[in-house]
Design a protein around this motif. Structure first.
Motif, PDB file in Angstrom:
ATOM      1  N   TYR A   1      -6.343   6.547  -8.848  1.00 29.14           N
ATOM      2  CA  TYR A   1      -6.470   5.248  -9.501  1.00 29.14           C
ATOM      3  C   TYR A   1      -5.526   4.207  -8.936  1.00 29.14           C
ATOM      4  O   TYR A   1      -5.943   3.100  -8.562  1.00 29.14           O
ATOM      5  CB  TYR A   1      -6.247   5.380 -11.007  1.00 29.14           C
ATOM      6  CG  TYR A   1      -6.079   4.047 -11.710  1.00 29.14           C
ATOM      7  CD1 TYR A   1      -7.159   3.177 -11.852  1.00 29.14           C
ATOM      8  CD2 TYR A   1      -4.835   3.633 -12.182  1.00 29.14           C
ATOM      9  CE1 TYR A   1      -7.007   1.942 -12.466  1.00 29.14           C
ATOM     10  CE2 TYR A   1      -4.676   2.400 -12.805  1.00 29.14           C
ATOM     11  CZ  TYR A   1      -5.768   1.563 -12.941  1.00 29.14           C
ATOM     12  OH  TYR A   1      -5.610   0.333 -13.531  1.00 29.14           O
ATOM     13  N   SER A   2      -4.242   4.507  -8.875  1.00 25.12           N
ATOM     14  CA  SER A   2      -3.269   3.505  -8.448  1.00 25.12           C
ATOM     15  C   SER A   2      -3.564   3.014  -7.034  1.00 25.12           C
ATOM     16  O   SER A   2      -3.628   1.805  -6.774  1.00 25.12           O
ATOM     17  CB  SER A   2      -1.848   4.075  -8.527  1.00 25.12           C
ATOM     18  OG  SER A   2      -0.897   3.114  -8.132  1.00 25.12           O
ATOM     19  N   GLU A   3      -3.764   3.947  -6.113  1.00 26.72           N
ATOM     20  CA  GLU A   3      -4.018   3.565  -4.718  1.00 26.72           C
ATOM     21  C   GLU A   3      -5.306   2.768  -4.589  1.00 26.72           C
ATOM     22  O   GLU A   3      -5.364   1.756  -3.877  1.00 26.72           O
ATOM     23  CB  GLU A   3      -4.077   4.813  -3.851  1.00 26.72           C
ATOM     24  CG  GLU A   3      -4.320   4.530  -2.376  1.00 26.72           C
ATOM     25  CD  GLU A   3      -4.369   5.785  -1.533  1.00 26.72           C
ATOM     26  OE1 GLU A   3      -4.658   5.671  -0.322  1.00 26.72           O
ATOM     27  OE2 GLU A   3      -4.127   6.879  -2.063  1.00 26.72           O
ATOM     28  N   THR A   4      -6.350   3.206  -5.287  1.00 25.81           N
ATOM     29  CA  THR A   4      -7.645   2.514  -5.200  1.00 25.81           C
ATOM     30  C   THR A   4      -7.555   1.116  -5.800  1.00 25.81           C
ATOM     31  O   THR A   4      -8.034   0.138  -5.211  1.00 25.81           O
ATOM     32  CB  THR A   4      -8.724   3.323  -5.931  1.00 25.81           C
ATOM     33  OG1 THR A   4      -8.772   4.645  -5.406  1.00 25.81           O
ATOM     34  CG2 THR A   4     -10.089   2.669  -5.767  1.00 25.81           C
ATOM     35  N   ALA A   5      -6.940   0.999  -6.977  1.00 27.24           N
ATOM     36  CA  ALA A   5      -6.836  -0.303  -7.633  1.00 27.24           C
ATOM     37  C   ALA A   5      -6.008  -1.268  -6.805  1.00 27.24           C
ATOM     38  O   ALA A   5      -6.342  -2.463  -6.693  1.00 27.24           O
ATOM     39  CB  ALA A   5      -6.223  -0.143  -9.032  1.00 27.24           C
ATOM     40  N   LEU A   6      -4.938  -0.771  -6.190  1.00 25.63           N
ATOM     41  CA  LEU A   6      -4.043  -1.655  -5.435  1.00 25.63           C
ATOM     42  C   LEU A   6      -4.695  -2.214  -4.177  1.00 25.63           C
ATOM     43  O   LEU A   6      -4.297  -3.280  -3.699  1.00 25.63           O
ATOM     44  CB  LEU A   6      -2.756  -0.921  -5.083  1.00 25.63           C
ATOM     45  CG  LEU A   6      -1.773  -0.774  -6.251  1.00 25.63           C
ATOM     46  CD1 LEU A   6      -0.685   0.242  -5.928  1.00 25.63           C
ATOM     47  CD2 LEU A   6      -1.147  -2.127  -6.599  1.00 25.63           C
TER      48      LEU A   6
END
Length: 383
Positions: free
Chosen positions: A323-328
């Motif tokens: 989630y974090s990597e994709t959202a960023l």
């Protein structure tokens, strides 16, 4: 209390996440420090990307949007003596829609009440506990009673000043403060243009926007420490008429009902996940409003997170772990676009900088590839 997801912050991001999770049979509880009336009345964003509109329609939130939303094919770019229309539909096949954040919030609150999702407004002393283990959120409710909600997951949709962001240790922060601000004005007057006007002017940036066929929204570039008391209605209308002036076009005026000064900055904090705590929206990132990305970025976060949590509760943590990597990736793309629009349109620096800005504006309206790049980012990268 026990729930699957406790959401801190009941603005559009938190409300939408609760709605999306509810459609998948996932229970959630909302905790909000402001009153429901305050949340509903906040005047913020008004431009929705194509993907945001499609998502709202697909989850049963498009009834009023389809009636009251104002679909726009593009925007106008202007500088003294020139005004050019960029048609996003022709360039990238996507339009944008004007529909105020206040209206989205109303729609979401009605949907929440129908679904019966619990929500605590006017909560004080909100605190997050054990977010890497068995998380819980404690607070004092509107009646003064101490409350505790245990959950599998906590999601922070509580903005920059909320406790969620501060519950992630050793986070990395990128921030930029811009040397100007926006004086925002809401007026009871029909829009003087069919679509938004972004205007570069030697006196500073100006923007003509709208909230409905009867209400217009305007912005003026001012200093970050501008005293709003120094801006009478007459001074505001004079500045707008000067900066938006164009041959054969007239700016209609009316009663100003709201005005405020909005500082301009970019902010990104990483990671957007720590254990069982996830961040979404302004809790993780803030962009200057020039590119109209704030609300749309929050919607993108929530859409991604709802899918990730749904899969996780069903035994697949792949999306949650990413989630974090994709959202960023989207966050930084939109942060760059917002910085680019802001830097191109706001008067700053010396006359050399002004000529560079005008050169970029001319390039944008005369080159199909440059116009397409703006249209692709402005109308929204598909969710």
């Amino acid at each position: 209390m026990r729930t699957q997801v406790v959401i801190v912050g009941a603005g559009p991001a938190g409300l939408l996440l609760s709605h999306l999770l509810g459609l998948e049979g996932i229970d959630s509880v909302l905790v909000e420090r402001q009153t429901a009336e305050h949340v509903q009345a906040r005047i913020r964003a008004g431009m929705l990307e194509a993907g945001t509109v499609e998502l709202l329609r697909s989850v049963g939130l498009g009834a009023r949007l389809d009636v009251e939303g104002m679909e726009h094919r593009g925007i106008h770019l202007q500088w003294p003596g020139e005004r050019h229309h960029l048609d996003f539909v022709d360039l990238v096949g996507r339009s944008v829609t004007i529909y105020g954040q206040t209206e989205i919030t109303k729609d979401l609150m009605v949907a929440r009440e129908k679904a019966g999702h619990p929500a605590y407004y006017s909560a004080s002393d909100v605190a997050l506990h054990d977010v890497t283990g068995s998380p819980s959120v404690t607070f004092v409710d509107a009646d003064g009673a101490a409350q505790r909600v245990d959950a599998d997951v906590v999601v922070g949709c509580d903005g920059f000043h909320g406790p969620s962001r501060l519950s992630i240790p050793s986070s990395q922060v990128w921030e930029r403060a811009y040397p100007f601000a926006w004086l925002g004005v809401l007026a009871d007057v029909a829009p003087s243009a069919d679509e938004l006007i972004y205007a570069w002017h030697p006196d500073g940036f100006a923007m003509h926007s709208m909230r409905s066929p009867r209400v217009s929204r305007f912005y003026l570039q001012v200093a970050p420490d501008e005293d709003i008391a120094e801006w009478s209605d007459d001074r505001i209308w004079t500045a707008l008429a000067t900066r938006l002036a164009f041959s054969g076009w007239t700016l209609e005026t009316g009663t100003i009902t709201e005005k405020s000064v909005l500082p301009m900055r970019s902010f990104v904090t990483t990671p957007m996940r720590h254990g069982n705590l996830y961040l979404a929206g302004d809790a993780a990132h803030i962009v200057p409003p020039t590119g109209a990305k704030g609300l749309n970025l929050a919607v993108a976060d929530v859409a991604l997170l709802a899918r990730a949590l749904t899969a996780s509760f069903r035994g697949d943590d792949t999306l949650a772990d990413a989630y974090s990597e994709t959202a960023l990736q989207r966050v930084w793309r939109c942060t760059h676009f917002s910085w680019w629009m802001t830097s191109m349109l706001h008067r700053h620096g010396d006359d050399f900088d002004a000529q560079l800005q005008l050169a970029q504006l001319r390039r944008t309206v005369s080159s199909v590839s440059a116009a397409t790049e703006l249209a692709d980012n402005y109308s929204g990268i598909p969710l």
